[in-house]
Design an enzyme around this catalytic site. Structure first.
Site: not given
Ligand SMILES: NC(=O)c1ccc[n+]([C@@H]2O[C@H](COP(=O)([O-])OP(=O)(O)OC[C@H]3O[C@@H](n4cnc5c(N)ncnc54)[C@H](O)[C@@H]3O)[C@@H](O)[C@H]2O)c1
Length: 322
Positions: A42, A95, A129, A155, A158, A182
């Site tokens: 991270d 999204r 995504v 989805d 769900r 998505h």
């Molecule tokens: N695909 C799905 O079904 C689904 C579901 C829920 C959330 N999400 C997505 O997942 C993503 C993450 O969500 P979250 O709630 O974990 O967010 P979050 O803010 O809790 O975590 C994101 C992390 O990414 C890190 N980060 C940012 N830029 C970075 C980089 N350049 N290199 C390394 N790390 C980096 C941040 O420090 C943070 O710890 C979001 O885009 C969210 O929309 C997707």
């Protein structure tokens, strides 16, 4: 020189971005014991260190696993690399609104990941995504089989859960898929939804219950809009998506040939090409084994094409240079 007990190759999974989604996935992975090494990467290294420490303290209750906060060089040797870094939706935000912000992060992280490991299967979780799955493909130069987006795995879960509530059967006994984006343009495949091989109308007839079209529409609305309602209440969604990525990881690490609705490059499907979106897909140790060419009815084809158009426009707006 390695001792005989050090000679076996450890099963490593790397996670880039250990926020809500990445850390919850790491926790699920540790509890299943599926990986022998979990590396957390991270840009906030202290956060990754804190998560690693906390997870390590769960090892006496779970499975011997090496968990540490690493950097991109530690992607080497990983069988699977989960990309969950980046911004999440704010309340009310779509999204697709995240595309530009997260694509900029992608330009940074994807080349670093493939520099250190061009052999892994990459799993994209960050939103939007489907757009970022396509960006991963272009930025990594990897074969399409090894770039998978979590897509509508969530989805679909769900949808199955809500149908199971309505029909009073185990969610695992309800079969059906959400396909396409998505996001807001996703498509429920009612024509193939079934319980015990019976289409939902036939299941109702067999049970002597009324097929309630309005309730079905409401189930789809709740499926599609679930993230908005959860984000409004708790700021983010992560348990179910982490469980879905866990299932996907298991299908890969255990070579299970599991059919999952995940996002990957689609070519020549009902006239749709050169876009990543979700369709029922066979997943095994090579990543995508086969995108299933399911038969859809005319209205589903129309909706899927519209969903593909939404994604094609979002991808074009990013001006990705390969
Ligand atoms: N695909 C799905 O079904 C689904 C579901 C829920 C959330 N999400 C997505 O997942 C993503 C993450 O969500 P979250 O709630 O974990 O967010 P979050 O803010 O809790 O975590 C994101 C992390 O990414 C890190 N980060 C940012 N830029 C970075 C980089 N350049 N290199 C390394 N790390 C980096 C941040 O420090 C943070 O710890 C979001 O885009 C969210 O929309 C997707």
């Amino acid at each position: 020189m390695s001792t005989p007990w050090q000679s076996a190759t450890p099963l490593r999974v790397a996670i880039v971005g250990v926020g809500n989604v990445g850390a919850t996935f790491a926790y699920a992975l540790l509890l299943t014991g599926l990986a022998s090494e979990i590396v957390l990467i991270d840009k906030n290294h202290a956060k990754a260190e804190g998560e690693a420490m906390d997870l390590n303290h769960a090892i006496p209750f779970s499975h011997p696993t090496r968990v540490w906060a690493g950097d991109f060089a530690d992607c080497v040797g990983s069988a699977v690399i989960v990309l969950a870094a980046g911004a999440l939706q704010r309340p009310g935000e779509k999204r697709l609104d995240l595309a530009a912000r997260n694509a900029a992060i992608w330009q940074d992280i994807v080349p670093k990941v493939v520099l250190h490991n061009p052999n892994a299967v990459l799993l994209v979780a960050t939103n939007p995504v489907d757009v970022l799955t396509y960006a991963t493909l272009k930025l990594s130069g990897l074969p399409p089989q090894r770039v998978i987006g979590s897509g509508t795995i969530l989805d679909t879960a769900r949808f199955r859960y809500l149908l199971s509530e309505h029909f009073h059967v185990d969610a695992r006994s309800v079969h059906g898929f959400i396909i396409g984006e998505h996001g807001d343009s996703e498509v429920p495949v009612w024509s193939l939804a079934n319980i015990a091989g019976m289409k939902l109308r036939d299941f109702c007839a067999a049970r002597q219950m009324e097929y309630d079209s309005q309730a079905m529409e409401e189930i789809f609305r709740k499926t599609r809009d679930a993230a908005y309602h959860i984000i409004q209440r708790k700021g983010a969604t992560y348990y179910a998506v982490a469980a879905g990525i866990m299932r996907l990881t298991e299908a890969i690490l255990r070579n299970q040939n599991t059919v999952l609705s995940v996002s990957s490059l689609v070519q020549d499907f009902y006239g749709i090409s050169e876009v990543c979106l979700s369709l029922p897909t066979v997943v095994n140790c090579g990543g995508i084994a086969e995108v299933l060419r399911i038969q859809l009815d005319a209205s589903e084809i129309d909706l899927l094409r519209r969903s593909a158009d939404v994604l094609t426009r979002a991808i074009a707006a990013l001006n990705l240079s390969p």
